[in-house]
Design an enzyme around this catalytic site. Sequence first.
Site, PDB file in Angstrom:
ATOM      1  N   ASP A 249     -17.575   8.943 -10.612  1.00 50.05           N
ATOM      2  CA  ASP A 249     -16.960   9.143  -9.304  1.00 50.05           C
ATOM      3  C   ASP A 249     -18.023   9.019  -8.223  1.00 50.05           C
ATOM      4  OD1 ASP A 249     -15.342  10.372  -7.075  1.00 50.05           O
ATOM      5  OD2 ASP A 249     -14.016  10.899  -8.745  1.00 50.05           O
TER       6      ASP A 249
ATOM      7  N   ASP B   3     -19.727   3.950  -7.544  1.00 49.34           N
ATOM      8  CA  ASP B   3     -18.938   3.346  -6.471  1.00 49.34           C
ATOM      9  C   ASP B   3     -18.295   2.114  -7.100  1.00 49.34           C
ATOM     10  OD1 ASP B   3     -17.921   1.830  -4.360  1.00 49.34           O
ATOM     11  OD2 ASP B   3     -19.668   2.125  -3.074  1.00 49.34           O
ATOM     12  N   VAL B   4     -16.990   2.193  -7.369  1.00 50.90           N
ATOM     13  CA  VAL B   4     -16.311   1.121  -8.110  1.00 50.90           C
ATOM     14  C   VAL B   4     -16.291  -0.202  -7.357  1.00 50.90           C
ATOM     15  CG1 VAL B   4     -14.874   2.700  -9.461  1.00 50.90           C
ATOM     16  CG2 VAL B   4     -13.974   1.737  -7.314  1.00 50.90           C
TER      17      VAL B   4
ATOM     18  N   TYR C 222      -1.329  -0.956  -0.398  1.00 54.98           N
ATOM     19  CA  TYR C 222      -1.217  -0.271  -1.682  1.00 54.98           C
ATOM     20  C   TYR C 222      -0.294  -1.033  -2.629  1.00 54.98           C
ATOM     21  CZ  TYR C 222      -0.516   3.646  -4.955  1.00 54.98           C
ATOM     22  OH  TYR C 222      -0.461   4.443  -6.067  1.00 54.98           O
TER      23      TYR C 222
ATOM     24  N   LYS D 183      -1.578  -2.524  -6.213  1.00 55.20           N
ATOM     25  CA  LYS D 183      -1.015  -2.066  -7.484  1.00 55.20           C
ATOM     26  C   LYS D 183      -0.280  -3.190  -8.213  1.00 55.20           C
ATOM     27  CE  LYS D 183      -2.896   1.877  -7.380  1.00 55.20           C
ATOM     28  NZ  LYS D 183      -3.950   2.209  -8.346  1.00 55.20           N
TER      29      LYS D 183
END
Length: 160
Positions: free
Chosen positions: A37, A58-59, A145, A149
């Site tokens: 995270d 940090d993705v 979003y 997704k």
Amino acid sequence: MAVLAGKTAFVTGGASGLGEAIARAYAAEGASVIVADIDVAGGNALAADIGARFVELDVTREESWAAAVAPIARIDVLVNNAGITTLGSVEDLTLAQFRHELDIDVLGVFMGIQAALPKMKAHGGSIINMSSLSGVKASANLCAYNAAKAGVINYTRSLA
């Protein structure tokens, strides 16, 4: 014997919310959990509480992924859970807001799989990409979003 005993699970967005619940459940099932995270304080606290390991991640940054997985010998379960929800219609959002949603929710999943796959390929494993009903059924005030997704859903299908 617990199903995940002896397995290593890497959970992104693991410091809070659904990621925390997943990390707790996997630890209770005997997995060696890695909580990943950007929330260093929350991640360290959770890891200490459940006997897990914390890595700052940090993705959205490829080098962060590389550093996070480098010391790990084996990953059995990758849970791409990190994500955000950006509210706004196409008229309300800026390009930067839309791009930020995609960077975390879609590109984070892509980079995570690329980083973890070499740690999984020799022995197999499971990749869990978290999506949402919003990836199938859209709402006007969740355009970024919804797009993100839906991208995760179809990217996952292409991987399968």
